[in-house]
Design a protein around this motif. Structure first.
Motif, short mmCIF file in Angstrom:
data_model
loop_
_atom_site.label_atom_id
_atom_site.label_comp_id
_atom_site.label_asym_id
_atom_site.label_seq_id
_atom_site.Cartn_x
_atom_site.Cartn_y
_atom_site.Cartn_z
N LEU A 50 0.81 -1.22 0.00
CA LEU A 50 0.00 0.00 0.00
C LEU A 50 0.84 1.27 0.00
O LEU A 50 0.30 2.37 0.13
N VAL A 51 2.14 1.13 -0.16
CA VAL A 51 3.05 2.27 -0.13
C VAL A 51 3.51 2.58 -1.55
O VAL A 51 3.96 1.69 -2.27
N VAL A 52 3.37 3.84 -1.96
CA VAL A 52 3.68 4.25 -3.33
C VAL A 52 4.71 5.37 -3.30
O VAL A 52 4.56 6.34 -2.55
N ARG A 53 5.74 5.23 -4.11
CA ARG A 53 6.67 6.36 -4.30
C ARG A 53 5.98 7.36 -5.22
O ARG A 53 5.79 7.11 -6.39
N HIS A 54 5.57 8.48 -4.65
CA HIS A 54 4.76 9.41 -5.44
C HIS A 54 5.64 10.32 -6.29
O HIS A 54 6.84 10.50 -6.00
N PRO A 55 5.08 10.89 -7.34
CA PRO A 55 5.86 11.73 -8.26
C PRO A 55 6.50 12.91 -7.53
O PRO A 55 5.90 13.52 -6.64
N PRO A 56 7.75 13.24 -7.89
CA PRO A 56 8.43 14.37 -7.24
C PRO A 56 7.70 15.70 -7.40
O PRO A 56 7.91 16.62 -6.61
N SER A 57 6.83 15.79 -8.40
CA SER A 57 6.10 17.04 -8.63
C SER A 57 5.08 17.33 -7.53
O SER A 57 4.61 18.46 -7.41
N LEU A 58 4.73 16.33 -6.74
CA LEU A 58 3.74 16.51 -5.68
C LEU A 58 4.40 16.90 -4.37
O LEU A 58 5.37 16.27 -3.94
N GLY A 59 3.86 17.92 -3.71
CA GLY A 59 4.29 18.25 -2.37
C GLY A 59 3.67 17.29 -1.37
O GLY A 59 2.82 16.45 -1.72
N PRO A 105 -9.53 10.04 -2.77
CA PRO A 105 -10.49 10.59 -3.74
C PRO A 105 -10.33 10.03 -5.14
O PRO A 105 -11.32 9.72 -5.82
N TYR A 106 -9.09 9.88 -5.60
CA TYR A 106 -8.89 9.46 -6.99
C TYR A 106 -9.17 7.97 -7.18
O TYR A 106 -9.70 7.56 -8.22
N THR A 142 -3.71 -2.16 -9.33
CA THR A 142 -2.57 -1.83 -10.20
C THR A 142 -3.02 -0.97 -11.37
O THR A 142 -2.36 0.03 -11.73
N ALA A 143 -4.13 -1.34 -11.99
CA ALA A 143 -4.66 -0.55 -13.11
C ALA A 143 -5.05 0.85 -12.67
O ALA A 143 -4.81 1.84 -13.37
N ALA A 144 -5.66 0.94 -11.48
CA ALA A 144 -6.08 2.25 -10.96
C ALA A 144 -4.87 3.14 -10.69
O ALA A 144 -4.87 4.32 -11.06
N LYS A 145 -3.84 2.60 -10.05
CA LYS A 145 -2.65 3.40 -9.76
C LYS A 145 -1.99 3.88 -11.04
O LYS A 145 -1.53 5.02 -11.12
N GLY A 201 -2.24 10.24 -15.18
CA GLY A 201 -2.97 11.51 -15.18
C GLY A 201 -2.22 12.61 -14.47
O GLY A 201 -2.24 13.78 -14.89
N LEU A 202 -1.53 12.27 -13.38
CA LEU A 202 -0.72 13.25 -12.67
C LEU A 202 0.43 13.73 -13.55
O LEU A 202 0.71 14.93 -13.63
N ALA A 203 1.10 12.78 -14.21
CA ALA A 203 2.24 13.13 -15.05
C ALA A 203 1.82 14.03 -16.21
O ALA A 203 2.57 14.91 -16.64
N ALA A 204 0.59 13.80 -16.71
CA ALA A 204 0.09 14.59 -17.84
C ALA A 204 -0.48 15.94 -17.40
O ALA A 204 -0.80 16.78 -18.25
N GLY A 205 -0.61 16.14 -16.10
CA GLY A 205 -1.19 17.37 -15.60
C GLY A 205 -2.71 17.41 -15.62
O GLY A 205 -3.32 18.43 -15.31
N ALA A 206 -3.34 16.27 -15.98
CA ALA A 206 -4.80 16.21 -16.05
C ALA A 206 -5.42 16.01 -14.69
O ALA A 206 -6.58 16.39 -14.47
#
Length: 329
Positions: A110-119, A129-130, A281-284, A290-295
Motif C-alpha cells: 500500500l506504499v507508493v513512491r509518489h511523483p516528485p512534482s507533488l508536495g 479521492p482518486y 494496479t490498473a487504478a494506480k 494523469g498526474l504526469a500529464a497534468g490532467a
C-alpha cells in the motif's frame, strides 16, 4: 515514541486525543513512515462517531491517507527504501492500519513512491479521492467519450477528482452542488455545467443539458430525495453509483423509473479496488499517468497543524471546504 491521534469514546471532534505511544519496528512486508501530512476523509469522522462500517475496539486510532519519508522497512520489502518520499493507498481497515500519527506502519503493498512534482500536502490528498472516483467511473461504469456524468457533492475531494477524471476520458461533467456559492470554483475545476440543487429544478436542468437521451452515469454519495430527479433524467440503461449516504432523509426507490429505463442502481465502496491487486494496479497506473500529464491534480481546501486535529475535524464537518483538508506534521 511518537505522537498519534486516538479516541477512547465515540462522539464529536472533541473526543480526539493526541497521545504518545511506543511504535514497534516494521514486521516482514511492512514499511514504517515518518509522516509529513495527513489527508482527512468523512469516513474518519464516521468511525469517530461510531457510525462507520468498522466497529473498533476502543481506544482506537484512525486515518486513511498520509505522505512522508520511509523510516525503516521490514524483511522482504522491495521497491522502497529508507529516505524515499512516499504516500499510502488507503487500507481496507483504518483500525488495523491507522494513518493519524507521526510514525505509522503500513503493508508495503500500500506504499507508493509518489511523483516528485507533488508536495507532501498534495500527496496526502491523492489516493482516497482518486481511487474512489476511478473505481466507480472507469472500472465499474466504463465512462468514456460522449458520456454525460452527473457528479453530486461535487465540491468534495472525490467530486473534484471525478470531474478531472471525466475530462481525462472525454466525458461531460455535470457538477451538482447545494447552492451557487461554489459554482465559479467548480467551473474552474473543470466542470462543464454546474447545477445548484437548492436553487434550481434539478431534473429540468439535467434534461436541458443532456437532451432527450439523458445522462448515462450518475455518481452520488448523498441519497435521499435527490434520487427521484436524478433517475428521471438518466438515459435508458444508465447506471447510478451510490458511494455514500449523507442524506438524513430516507432514500425513495424510484421503482417505475428504474423499470421503465432498465436502470442499474449500484452500491460501491473503494474497498472493491483496494482488495483486488489487478484492479488496484490498473487504478494506480491511470492516476499516476494523469498526474504526469497534468490532467489530475489534488485540490487542497485548507491545512491545519497536527496539534489542531480537533479543529480540522470540526472544519471537515462544516461542509464549507472545497477539496481536501490536510493536516501537516
Amino acid at each position: 515514541m511518537a505522537r498519534v491521534v486516538r479516541f477512547h469514546d465515540y462522539g464529536g471532534p472533541e473526543v480526539l486525543r493526541i497521545e504518545t505511544v511506543d511504535v514497534p519496528p516494521p514486521g516482514p512486508g511492512e514499511v514504517q513512515i515518518r509522516v509529513r501530512a495527513l489527508g482527512l476523509n468523512r469516513a474518519e469522522a464516521l468511525l469517530r462517531a461510531g457510525t462507520y462500517i468498522e466497529n473498533p475496539t476502543l481506544p482506537s486510532g484512525l486515518g486513511l491517507e498520509a505522505s512522508g519519508v520511509v523510516e525503516a522497512t521490514g524483511e522482504g520489502v522491495e521497491g522502497v527504501a529508507p529516505g524515499d518520499a512516499v504516500s499510502v493507498v488507503p487500507p481496507v481497515s483504518m483500525v488495523r492500519w491507522p494513518a493519524y500519527g507521526e510514525l505509522i506502519t503500513y503493508p508495503a503493498s500500500l506504499v507508493v513512491r509518489h511523483p516528485p512534482s507533488l508536495g507532501w500536502e498534495e500527496a496526502a490528498a491523492l489516493w482516497m479521492p482518486y481511487l474512489t472516483a476511478y473505481g466507480a467511473l472507469i472500472d465499474v461504469a466504463g465512462l468514456g467519450g460522449g458520456d454525460f456524468v452527473v457528479i453530486t457533492a461535487a465540491s468534495s475531494s472525490v467530486g473534484i477528482a471525478a470531474i478531472q477524471i471525466a475530462n481525462r476520458v472525454g466525458a461531460t461533467a455535470i457538477a451538482v452542488t447545494r447552492t451557487s456559492a461554489k459554482k465559479p470554483a467548480l467551473l474552474e475545476a473543470g466542470a462543464t455545467h454546474v447545477i445548484a440543487a437548492s436553487e434550481e429544478d434539478l431534473e429540468a436542468r439535467l434534461r436541458e443539458i443532456t437532451g432527450p437521451d439523458g445522462a448515462r452515469v450518475v455518481f452520488d454519495p448523498v441519497g435521499g430525495p435527490i434520487f427521484e430527479p436524478l433517475t428521471a433524467a438518466m438515459s435508458s440503461g444508465g447506471i447510478l453509483i451510490e458511494y455514500g449516504g449523507l442524506s438524513l432523509v430516507p432514500t425513495p426507490f424510484p421503482l417505475f423509473t428504474v423499470l421503465g429505463k432498465s436502470l442499474t442502481l449500484r452500491g460501491y465502496l473503494v474497498h472493491e479496488i483496494l482488495g483486488d491487486p489487478a484492479r488496484l494496479t490498473a487504478a494506480k497506473a491511470f492516476i499516476l499517468d494523469g498526474l504526469a500529464a497534468g490532467a489530475l491534480k489534488p485540490v487542497i481546501a485548507r491545512t491545519f497543524p497536527f496539534d489542531q486535529i480537533v479543529e480540522a475535524h470540526r472544519y471537515l464537518e462544516s461542509n464549507e471546504q472545497f477539496g481536501k483538508i490536510v493536516v501537516t506534521i
